[in-house]
Every structure is written in C-alpha cells, then in structure tokens.
Design an enzyme around this catalytic site. Structure first.
Site: not given
Length: 407
Positions: A56, A59, A82-83, A120, A150, A236, A246, A255
């Site tokens: 990941g 970004s 994956f972009e 992926d 994410a 988080y 969250y 999480k």
C-alpha cells in the site's frame, strides 16, 4: 482521441463529485513527491532499514513511509499497490499511479531501488511475484515490511467465489452526524445504519490483519526476511467524538483483529529477532477519511487548534517522526497494550479540550471560515490528487508524455 495520439495537451482542473475526486494533476503529484522528499532530507539521515517492502505504498501513510525509508534511511524499496494508468483525456489515471512512477524516478537518481508492483496485494500471485523479485533482483532480504492497506474488497484465498467487502459503519445502533460536502461547500446531516454481522466479519477479513499475517508467513517461508526484521501496521483510535464511526465501528473492530494478528506474527518472527508493531496514527486528510461522518468536522476543529499550537502534521511529517524517533530511534512512546503512540500530540488533554469546545461552535454558516481549519483540510484533500501543491501550477498536461511513463 486514441491512446496513440501524440503531442496532445489536455486541460486539467480539480473536479469533485461530493467528496470524491474525479481528476488528477500528474505534475502536481510529481511536485508533491519532491516536496515530501525535501522535507525528509531536511531532517537529515538516520539509521534504519536497508531493504523495505511497503504494502500500500502509493499514497498517504504508505507513500510517506516509503519516502522516509528511502530518503531518510537510505533504503531500497518495493511498493505493492493497485492503481489505474491513464487511458485518454477523460481518464488520466489515479494519483497513486503517478506517485509510484515519480518516486521511482527520484529513488533511482539517488542510486536506490524503487520497484513498483501494480496489482492486488491480497492475491497469492502477487506475493509470489514479489518474493521472486526479492530473491533474484532486490539484492538481499527485507528488514522492514510496512502494511498500509485501505481496500474496498478482498477475495477469499480459500474460496475464489467469495468476495469480502469492507464497510464503514457503526455497530449495534444507527448514528447520525454532520459531514462536509466538499463539492458544494456545505455541511449535511448523515445517518449511518449499523453493520450486519456478515458486514462486520467481511470488514475484518479485508481491513484486519489476516493478509498481513499471510505476507509475513510467505516471506519467511521463502527465506527473504533478514535477522532483526521489523513489520508495522497502522491503526487509529481518535477522540470519543468519532468512536461510533471508527474506534467502536466496523473499522475499529478490524483494527482490533489486526492487533491479534500482530501477536501471531511476533511469535513467528521471534527466532529471527523480529518485531511486529502496531502504530496508532494521528488524524489526517485521506480519500477515506472524508467519507466518515463527524470525522471531517473533527479535523476542521483539530487543524485549527494545531495551527495555534504548532503540532499539525501531514502524513509525511507524521511517518517520518514515527520511524525516525520511535521505530528506529530511542524515543518510543507506547501504551499499556504495547502500541506505538505517535498520535500522543493529537490526543493531548489540552488540545482535545480546545477541539471539543470548537466543535460545539461549528455551524453550517461558519464551518468554512477562519474559525476552523477548513481551508487546510480542503487544500490537503486536493493535494492528494496533485492540486494546490506548492510549486505546481499547471493547467494542462501532455497526454502523450503521460502515456509513455513506465511504472
């Protein structure tokens, strides 16, 4: 216009549909990479990883982790993400596509490896490709794995016909809160219905630690983990005002599952003097955070308070501090569960008290004024896709040039 058109300039401008960006400024993405590299280099070199794998890494937190590994620690890096590449003047691709390319170019200029795998991360095929590359071309085993994913969905590795889809929902009760429509510049009320048991389980499969465990297992089995290997996953918690959506919602449950995975991973890497870490991140502006009710409103208040206290951090600032001070430095801040807590600045009692008071004053009439951090929040959101980046003011791009970029 075909994909083979040449010498074609395409006009670009920021386009929003609700809270989703529908355009990208590739040159702004390039400048943002340069700005983040400059920030890290300005802090100086520090001892850390030499061979890093970022799952990941295209970004936000993942990209920031990759930049500080390469330009702070001097590490060769691999990113899996994956972009989408550009197709035509209406589909210029995703920001992450350009982030990967421009990062690699700068890494190579610095004499570093910056390998990109586009696909992926959940599939066994991707894991096999990465392992094969590490064995044959990377120049040594990895000593750092960052897992910063994410994703909207994941195929069950044991049943290809089953697809798990993650959801951002509450648990046990519907909750109503205000959110921001960035396109229209308005506050609106949003009600989120509670997730079903199936949705909760699916979100755990996608956003928990299962795939993190598989990556470490596969890498270790292949013999490509170095002695002293470290791996880290980002979590988080945030303030109580966002708990329903969250910390105590579907993402929070996922999480919690990731923390269980960290203990399993730790046992697996004890024999190579490894370390499995959970780091609780601070609130930042991301593509995902703007669709979580109440969270953007919290950011508006937080950013304003932090502007006054000098504690505001973008992803690159936050992750550089995490690795420089806590992962590889001697200034670790941990909680009772052993989690790294670089979010301690955000969670300071005095800051949270001021944030709570400011949130109570925010209305549809004043949310986008100097009372709040709206301007900073919106600017950071646009910068994700290359707009409003200091040093980049292009209004058009060369499509032919973009099509020739190599990932």
């Amino acid at each position: 216009m075909s994909d083979t058109s040449t010498d074609t300039m395409v006009k670009i401008s920021e386009k929003l549909k609700g809270n989703v960006a529908r355009s990208v400024n590739p040159y702004g993405c390039r400048q943002e990479i340069l700005n983040q590299i400059a920030y890290v280099q300005g802090k100086g070199h520090y001892e850390g990883a030499k061979k890093a794998l970022i799952i990941g890494g295209s970004s936000s937190y993942g990209l920031a982790s990759r930049i500080t590994a390469a330009f702070g620690q001097g590490a060769d890096t691999i990113s899996v993400a994956f972009e989408r590449p550009p197709k035509d003047e209406k589909m210029l691709g995703t920001a992450g596509w350009y982030n990967n390319i421009y990062f690699r170019e700068e890494a190579e200029k610095a004499g570093l490896i910056g390998k990109n795998f586009n696909g992926d991360c959940f599939t066994q095929d991707m894991k096999d490709k990465v392992i094969d590359y590490i064995k044959k071309e990377f120049g040594g085993p990895i000593d750092l794995l960052v897992y910063s994913v994410a994703a909207p969905k994941r195929v069950n590795p044991d049943n290809p016909d089953e697809v798990w889809r993650s959801v951002i929902k509450t648990v046990g009760k519907p909750v109503t809160g205000e959110n921001i429509n960035l396109q229209e510049g308005k506050l609106f009320e949003q009600t989120v219905e509670p997730a079903t048991e199936d949705e909760i389980e699916a979100t755990k499969h996608v956003m928990g630690g299962e795939d993190w465990e598989i990556w470490v297992n596969e890498l270790k089995k292949a013999g490509v983990l170095a002695d002293g290997f470290k791996t880290i996953l980002y979590s988080y918690i945030g303030p109580k005002s966002t708990y329903d959506f969250y910390h105590e919602g579907t993402l929070g449950i996922a999480k919690d599952a990731a923390e269980e995975s960290s203990h399993k991973i730790q046992k697996n890497i004890d024999d190579i003097n490894g370390e499995a870490l959970i780091s609780v991140s601070r609130a930042v502006t991301t593509k995902a955070s703007v669709v979580i009710p109440i969270f953007p409103l919290y950011c508006l208040a937080l950013y304003k308070v932090e502007e006054e206290t000098g504690t505001h951090e973008t992803p690159i600032m936050h992750k550089d501090r995490l690795f420089r001070d806590m992962v590889y430095g001697g200034r670790r801040e941990v909680d009772e569960n052993g989690r790294l807590r670089p979010d301690a600045w955000e969670q300071r009692e005095d800051i949270q008290e001021k944030v709570s008071k400011l949130m109570a004053k925010i209305t549809p009439e004043n949310f986008n004024t100097d009372l709040t951090g709206y301007a900073e929040f919106r600017r950071e959101f646009l910068q994700i896709n290359g707009f409003e980046v200091p040093g980049a003011d292009e209004t058009e791009v060369d499509l032919d040039q973009l099509m020739k970029l190599k990932p």
